[in-house]
Write an enzyme that holds these catalytic residues in place. Structure first.
Site, mmCIF file in Angstrom:
data_model
loop_
_atom_site.group_PDB
_atom_site.id
_atom_site.type_symbol
_atom_site.label_atom_id
_atom_site.label_comp_id
_atom_site.label_asym_id
_atom_site.label_seq_id
_atom_site.Cartn_x
_atom_site.Cartn_y
_atom_site.Cartn_z
ATOM 1 N N ASN A 272 0.843 -1.202 0.000
ATOM 2 C CA ASN A 272 0.000 0.000 0.000
ATOM 3 C C ASN A 272 0.878 1.251 0.000
ATOM 4 O O ASN A 272 2.111 1.156 0.071
ATOM 5 C CB ASN A 272 -0.937 -0.035 1.215
ATOM 6 N N CYS A 274 1.917 3.509 2.092
ATOM 7 C CA CYS A 274 2.908 3.759 3.154
ATOM 8 C C CYS A 274 3.770 2.567 3.478
ATOM 9 O O CYS A 274 4.596 2.623 4.397
ATOM 10 C CB CYS A 274 2.197 4.256 4.403
ATOM 11 N N GLU A 276 3.293 -0.426 4.791
ATOM 12 C CA GLU A 276 3.105 -1.344 5.914
ATOM 13 C C GLU A 276 2.238 -2.545 5.570
ATOM 14 O O GLU A 276 2.109 -3.471 6.380
ATOM 15 C CB GLU A 276 2.508 -0.609 7.123
#
Length: 749
Positions: A272, A274, A276
């Site tokens: 995704n 970011c 994570e």
């Protein structure tokens, strides 16, 4: 109905982005009504599995845990649950195959997801490299980066669900022939602003780096070796760019797939925005975070972790997030199918720094890392217990037979359970420190239209008051210095406890991420914040350390390495430099020299004349060749204002940055093939080309009329930091996302 206690900042962000509004934009929902709307929508899912379920009791549990700010789901769930849109997930990965049809289908899918409030990740690694043959047309391929630009332009036109900005992750394997172009595709600030980028690093590459070996670049179309390069040449370029502006990040893709819970379903290629949440093609995930600052109880004069409360909260959260999967309205059928087949959830934490402070444990200590491991192990264990309980009542996730859990007989409801997300907006709502990050500043100056005042980290203020040393003077000194570490008037134990992101050595940042990663199914969102003085060698050591510790990815950010700066403590000299004063432009000289540059725009040919005197560029004239009226008058007005700014001492690079990328309804391509989005954009690009000629040694005093337009200069411009564009408060960098802790503005890069 239990009331929620909110800060002013939390209430502002809820009213602006989360609460229901009428057709005139007026808020028609209270925060308590929002939590009731969400809890009812999610609790009713119990009836799918048991028609006699006491969903009202479940609703009450969900409401209480949210209104107490002990647990909050990701933003799309708070925004959309119980409303017509109904899209509740934050994270999506869209596959891109090596065909024009797949590329533009992916673009369509991304647009639908952004519109619904989600963020998207893509691997461009399957696309053939730039210059490779396209047999269907007899032409040559333009390569992954060219299509990333198309995706970025599309994202720019869509606000996620009207309340969230579009965000993408672009990933390219390190063995792709276009890897050099990819690593430098954001070299110039402002390029691909809607993308974070990460290089998918393989074990083979890291071994070649460590041995200083050659490394093969492979065409994904035919699997043939295109050429061999020194692995360290690629590695050093990644380091150079990360030092320069924080990108690209790195994803250790082999480690990600070693921990892939469903290898029988497919290989993970992307994450995704970011980083994570590693996900399979078309997979989505819904996230939620427990506020660790609320998981504390008093034991005499000391605080301790309330393990019973944490256990209870974990079980409620897993139940909640599993229900979200069924309550969700998915933007695509493919997404619904695989999401329900794997039922991944991502339970994480926020307020970790708050918890450490309440326990009086400094962030940059082994004891803090021990606490991190202990808490995350406990959360994972209890999350698995909760998932086991759900599986007994509802069944294992459908792809369980293809998972790693089959061999060990672990019958889980969810393929993954834990994630550490950035928690930008929801941590503001909960009045908690973000994710597992240390705080960035103990004090900063908040500026709004009504005035300005100092914002102080509450637990720090309490400590100073308890010590009897709180004063306006000491806060002003902290604002000037940006740190308390050399302030001897503050007791040493307080200085050791209240360390900020830039006080902490990079080793402690990486070790903290590793401590959490041990007990996280997915990945960990964390930024290794570095002082401006950090070296490229420091970043090399960070990457090697992250690889050796088994991290799934790592992101660094060196202070002040970007124009749109992270949270920046205001220094006294900078305040003095910004003191209000009148600036008068110097007189226009009688004699100038320069050049005229022709650029094709959607309004016709634009002729931009750039002139200099002995002090530098002093004026700009713009004339539209075939257009008149409004467009011509606007370009003339823009040019006059540019000229005034230049003769008033404004840096030309700052002017270019403001104009470049402005869009109109009639974009076009220049003769060179570049997109020209508007006349304003054309003027900016003409100025860039002029500067490029100067840097190339052209003497403009010998040119009277038109010049041949070369490629624009790639020279990096230097700017100072800026505050939040919406409220003026400082911005904080968290895993590639700029977040305002005051109004909730966020933008991912």
């Amino acid at each position: 109905m239990k009331k929620v206690e909110l800060t002013e900042q939390a209430l502002n962000i809820l009213q602006k982005r989360y609460l229901k509004k009428d057709e005139n934009g007026n808020v028609i929902e209270t925060p308590e009504e929002m939590f009731e709307r969400v809890s009812e929508s999610i609790a009713k899912i119990d009836l799918i599995y048991d028609s006699n379920a006491n969903w009202e009791e479940t609703k009450e549990k969900f409401y209480d845990v949210m209104v107490s700010l002990e647990f909050l789901p990701n933003s799309p769930t708070l925004m959309n649950a119980g409303r017509p849109l109904g899209q509740l997930s934050a994270c999506f990965v869209i596959p891109i195959e090596d065909s024009l049809v797949s590329i533009f289908e992916g673009l369509k899918y991304a647009a639908l997801i952004h519109q619904s409030g989600g963020g998207t990740g893509f691997s461009f690694s399957r696309l053939r490299p730039k210059g490779d043959i396209v047999r269907t047309t007899g032409g040559v391929a333009s390569g992954p980066v060219s299509f990333m630009k198309v995706y970025d332009a599309a994202t720019d036109t869509i606000k996620q669900g009207g309340v969230r900005r579009g965000a993408n992750m672009g990933i390219l394997r390190v063995d792709h022939p276009d890897i050099f172009e990819f690593i430098t595709c954001k070299d110039k600030e402002g390029l691909l602003p809607n993308f974070n980028i990460s290089v998918a690093i393989t074990d083979k590459f890291m071994e070649a780096v460590l041995r200083d070996d050659d490394f093969e670049l492979i065409n994904p179309r035919n699997k043939e070796v295109v050429k061999k390069v020194k692995a360290r040449e690629i590695f050093d370029l990644i380091v150079e760019q990360a030092w320069k502006n924080g990108e690209p990040g790195v994803v250790f893709i082999d480690e990600v797939n070693r921990k892939n819970p469903t290898p029988g379903v497919g290989e993970i290629e992307a994450t995704n925005p970011c980083g994570e949440q590693p996900l399979l093609p078309f997979e989505s995930c819904n996230l939620g975070s427990i506020n660790l600052g609320k998981m504390i109880r008093s034991n005499g004069e000391k605080n301790e972790i309330d393990w019973d409360k944490l256990r209870e909260t974990v079980h409620k959260a897993v139940h909640f997030l599993d229900n979200v999967i069924d309550a969700n309205t998915y933007p695509l059928k493919q997404i619904e199918k695989i999401t329900k087949a794997n039922r991944k959830i991502g339970l994480g934490v926020m307020g970790f720094y708050d918890l450490l402070t309440l326990l009086e444990i400094p962030y940059n200590t082994q004891k803090a890392r021990d606490i991190a491991e202990e808490i995350m192990r406990f959360i994972l264990d209890e999350a698995r217990n909760a998932s086991l309980n759900l599986a007994e009542k509802r069944g294992v996730f459908p792809n369980w037979e293809k998972s790693i859990y089959k061999d060990i007989g672990l019958r889980l409801r969810n393929a993954t359970l834990t994630t550490i997300a950035p928690t930008g907006s929801i941590s503001i709502i909960a009045n908690a420190s973000s994710g597992i990050e240390p705080i960035f500043a103990l004090a900063y100056k908040r500026k709004v239209s009504l005035g300005e005042w100092n914002e102080i980290y509450p637990l720090f203020k309490e400590a100073l008051i308890k010590e009897g040393i709180y004063s306006d003077e000491i806060i002003e000194k902290i604002l000037e210095k940006g740190t308390i570490q050399d302030m001897e008037e503050i007791p040493e134990r307080i200085r050791k406890l209240f360390v900020t992101a830039l006080d902490i050595d990079y080793e402690d940042h990486v070790l903290m991420q590793a401590a959490f990663q041990k007990y996280v199914d997915n990945a960990v969102s964390k930024t290794v914040n570095l002082r401006q003085s950090a070296t490229k060698d420091d970043i090399k050591k960070i990457y090697l350390m992250a690889y050796e510790l088994g991290l799934k990815g790592i992101t660094v950010y060196r202070d002040k390495s970007r124009t749109e700066q992270v949270l920046s403590v205001e220094m006294k000299k900078e305040r003095e430099d910004r003191t209000e004063h009148k600036v008068k432009p110097r007189p226009r000289p009688n004699i100038t020299h320069g050049a005229t540059i022709k650029i094709k725009t959607g309004c016709g040919n634009l002729y931009v004349t750039v002139n200099e005197d002995e002090f530098g560029i002093c004026e700009v004239f713009s004339t539209l060749g075939k257009a008149g009226g409004c467009a011509a008058s606007q370009t003339e007005a823009i040019s006059r204002l540019i000229s005034l700014a230049l003769r008033s001492g404004v840096d030309i690079n700052s002017i270019i940055k403001q104009l470049k990328g402005i869009r109109c309804p009639n974009p076009t391509r220049s003769e060179e093939g570049d997109f020209i989005f508007s006349c304003s954009d054309a003027i900016a690009k003409a100025l860039e080309k002029y500067l490029g000629l100067k840097e190339g040694g052209v003497n403009f005093s010998s040119h009277n009329n038109f010049v041949i337009i070369p490629k624009s200069s790639d020279k990096e411009s230097s700017y100072s930091g800026v505050p939040c564009p919406e409220c003026g408060a400082p911005l904080q960098m968290v895993e590639g996302c700029l977040t305002c802790r005051v109004c909730g503005y966020s933008k991912c890069y």
